[in-house]
Scaffold this active site. Structure first.
Site, PDB file in Angstrom:
ATOM      1  N   GLY A   1      17.177  -2.101  63.482  1.00 54.63           N
ATOM      2  CA  GLY A   1      18.224  -2.425  62.510  1.00 54.63           C
ATOM      3  C   GLY A   1      17.884  -1.948  61.110  1.00 54.63           C
TER       4      GLY A   1
ATOM      5  N   GLY B   1      16.230   1.327  68.614  1.00 48.51           N
ATOM      6  CA  GLY B   1      16.168   0.819  69.980  1.00 48.51           C
ATOM      7  C   GLY B   1      16.095   1.819  71.111  1.00 48.51           C
TER       8      GLY B   1
ATOM      9  NE  ARG C   1       8.769  -5.344  67.042  1.00 45.85           N
ATOM     10  CZ  ARG C   1       9.928  -5.874  67.421  1.00 45.85           C
ATOM     11  NH1 ARG C   1       9.956  -7.085  67.915  1.00 45.85           N
ATOM     12  NH2 ARG C   1      11.038  -5.214  67.277  1.00 45.85           N
TER      13      ARG C   1
ATOM     14  CE  LYS D   1      30.904  -2.647  71.396  1.00 45.84           C
ATOM     15  NZ  LYS D   1      30.692  -3.931  70.718  1.00 45.84           N
TER      16      LYS D   1
HETATM   17  P1  AMP Z   1      23.348   1.668  71.491  1.00 43.74           P
HETATM   18  O1  AMP Z   1      22.606   0.367  71.551  1.00 43.74           O
HETATM   19  O2  AMP Z   1      24.700   1.589  70.866  1.00 43.74           O
HETATM   20  O3  AMP Z   1      22.498   2.777  70.932  1.00 43.74           O
HETATM   21  O4  AMP Z   1      23.685   2.036  72.983  1.00 43.74           O
HETATM   22  C1  AMP Z   1      22.711   2.253  73.959  1.00 43.74           C
HETATM   23  C2  AMP Z   1      23.320   2.035  75.305  1.00 43.74           C
HETATM   24  O5  AMP Z   1      24.415   2.896  75.473  1.00 43.74           O
HETATM   25  C3  AMP Z   1      22.376   2.331  76.441  1.00 43.74           C
HETATM   26  O6  AMP Z   1      22.101   1.152  77.119  1.00 43.74           O
HETATM   27  C4  AMP Z   1      23.134   3.304  77.311  1.00 43.74           C
HETATM   28  O7  AMP Z   1      23.066   3.002  78.691  1.00 43.74           O
HETATM   29  C5  AMP Z   1      24.571   3.144  76.844  1.00 43.74           C
HETATM   30  N1  AMP Z   1      25.349   4.361  77.048  1.00 43.74           N
HETATM   31  C6  AMP Z   1      25.051   5.613  76.695  1.00 43.74           C
HETATM   32  N2  AMP Z   1      26.001   6.468  77.103  1.00 43.74           N
HETATM   33  C7  AMP Z   1      26.934   5.742  77.768  1.00 43.74           C
HETATM   34  C8  AMP Z   1      28.142   6.074  78.432  1.00 43.74           C
HETATM   35  N3  AMP Z   1      28.568   7.328  78.504  1.00 43.74           N
HETATM   36  N4  AMP Z   1      28.843   5.060  78.984  1.00 43.74           N
HETATM   37  C9  AMP Z   1      28.387   3.793  78.925  1.00 43.74           C
HETATM   38  N5  AMP Z   1      27.265   3.422  78.301  1.00 43.74           N
HETATM   39  C10 AMP Z   1      26.524   4.390  77.732  1.00 43.74           C
END
Ligand code: AMP
Length: 404
Positions: free
Chosen positions: A384, A361, A34, A205
């Site tokens: 974000g 991220g 950064r 999610k």
């Molecule tokens: P996000 O912050 O919502 O973009 O999610 C990123 C996280 O989702 C990462 O740490 C991944 O390890 C997790 N992730 C990706 N695919 C899966 C999956 N099939 N099951 C569980 N976690 C997952």
């Protein structure tokens, strides 16, 4: 608004809002990305013969101290940044231990061309996050020109990121080079995209990504959905997903999204097959299965070979690509292949002339892990902020500068 690259800062004091919210462990910076990101902006002002007052937040001092009384403001000081910053700039960096004190005002006043002053953490004051006008006005008095180079906080209407801009005339407020690059790349995807335009949305999610998917339905030609969030869609359609991630309260919404996409003529691509595991662990036993036929107690942790081939084809035919979120649990070697293959496909499409923006991220962590960051058009620093931009929200940090 003013234009940073053509503005001559000679004999002017540039008050620059940077995002120096860097990871610090035992007083040492563990990742200075950064700080490096702001260097081009800082160097241009110094090369013009201007002086600089840098202001940033670091962590959440007041909130954390409330929760953990053993912490003090000193634990959130920007002091550990002085020496590394001076080294990167090749010049001394002065420091004021209160961003709006008489000391800060005096040091800012005394700055000579070529000198740099760093202010203590803005978030020592609750007025910063509250977007307090009086606090913003006090800060504004420190410089002649306001430069915002902190895209990571552009979605916050804080005193130093947005409210302060009201105290500068139109030609004396502007984006810094980092912020300008971020805004340009985001606009390229959102407003000037060439079709086919593919959005790749992954991660854990679906609830975190609903707004972005909905907004992209009016813009993208194709939306690839991977990662843990895909299984909510399979379950909604009646599939068996074993113990894969699923948000049961979002099943109707997933069906609604698929219906809306259909009505708008946007192709949603889900991973037809998955790499499955018997536990959420790096040493799990693995197998592959159709994503809608995952045996009980097994879970999908990566996209499978058919999905990789399918997604690669869509990506390589695209002219604009937005990528947010990994295709699987890429932090574990056994489940990194899908994300790696997608990163390679985005790099390949970029080589063929597509414009690709990677942001938010974990997808940034993924392109870095696979050493492909320089093979895509733009890697955003704003997690974000970038998400909110693509959700179609107005970002206060951008609006404050661009409004007439
Ligand atoms: P996000 O912050 O919502 O973009 O999610 C990123 C996280 O989702 C990462 O740490 C991944 O390890 C997790 N992730 C990706 N695919 C899966 C999956 N099939 N099951 C569980 N976690 C997952």
């Amino acid at each position: 608004m003013g234009t940073f690259s053509t503005h001559n800062f000679k004999d002017q004091k540039a008050l620059i809002r940077v995002d120096f919210n860097v990871p610090i462990k035992n007083g040492e910076i563990t990742d200075d990305t950064r700080i490096r990101g702001a260097l081009p902006t800082i160097k241009k002002v110094l090369a013009d013969g201007g002086s600089i007052i840098l202001m940033s937040h670091w962590g959440r001092p007041l909130k954390d101290i409330e929760k953990k009384p053993n912490l003090t403001l000193a634990d959130f000081s920007l002091k550990p940044l002085i020496a590394p910053l001076a080294k990167l700039l090749g010049t001394d960096v002065q420091f004021s231990d209160d961003c709006i004190s008489a000391d800060a005002a005096q040091k800012a006043k005394d700055l000579k061309p070529g000198q740099v002053l760093l202010l203590e953490n803005l978030r020592y004051y609750k007025q910063e996050e509250k977007g307090d006008k009086e606090f913003a006005e006090k800060l504004s008095k420190l410089g002649d020109v306001y430069v915002n180079d902190a895209f990571g906080t552009a979605h916050r209407a804080h005193a130093s990121t947005a409210i302060i801009a009201d105290f500068f005339p139109g030609d004396k407020k502007m984006f810094g080079l980092l912020m300008e690059g971020e805004v340009k790349a985001a606009e390229e995807v959102m407003h000037n995209n060439k079709r086919p335009f593919t959005a790749i949305i992954g991660g854990a999610k679906v609830s975190d990504k609903i707004l972005i998917i909905e907004n992209l339905l009016d813009r993208a030609t194709d939306i690839i959905i991977g990662g843990g969030m895909a299984y909510t869609f399979f379950k909604a359609e009646g599939g068996q997903i074993g113990s894969s991630l699923c948000e049961d309260d979002r099943l109707d919404m997933a069906l609604e999204l698929l219906k809306k996409a259909d009505e708008k003529g946007v192709c949603i691509h889900l991973p037809t097959d998955s790499i499955i595991a018997d536990k959420f662990a790096a040493d799990a036993n693995t197998s592959s299965a159709a994503s809608s036929e995952i045996p009980a107690s097994w879970m999908g942790l990566d996209i499978g070979q058919m999905a990789i081939a399918h997604f690669k084809k869509i990506i390589c035919e695209s002219k604009t690509i937005l990528w947010n979120g990994p295709m699987g649990v890429f932090e574990m070697d056994k489940f990194q292949h899908g994300t790696k293959a997608i990163a390679e496909a985005v790099a390949e499409a970029t080589k063929r002339g597509a414009f690709s923006l990677v942001g938010g991220g974990d997808s940034v962590a993924a392109v870095n892990k696979f050493h492909l960051a320089d093979k895509v058009s733009y890697v955003s620093t704003g997690g974000g902020a970038l998400l909110e931009y693509f959700e179609g929200k107005e970002l206060p940090g951008i609006a404050a500068i661009s409004k007439k």
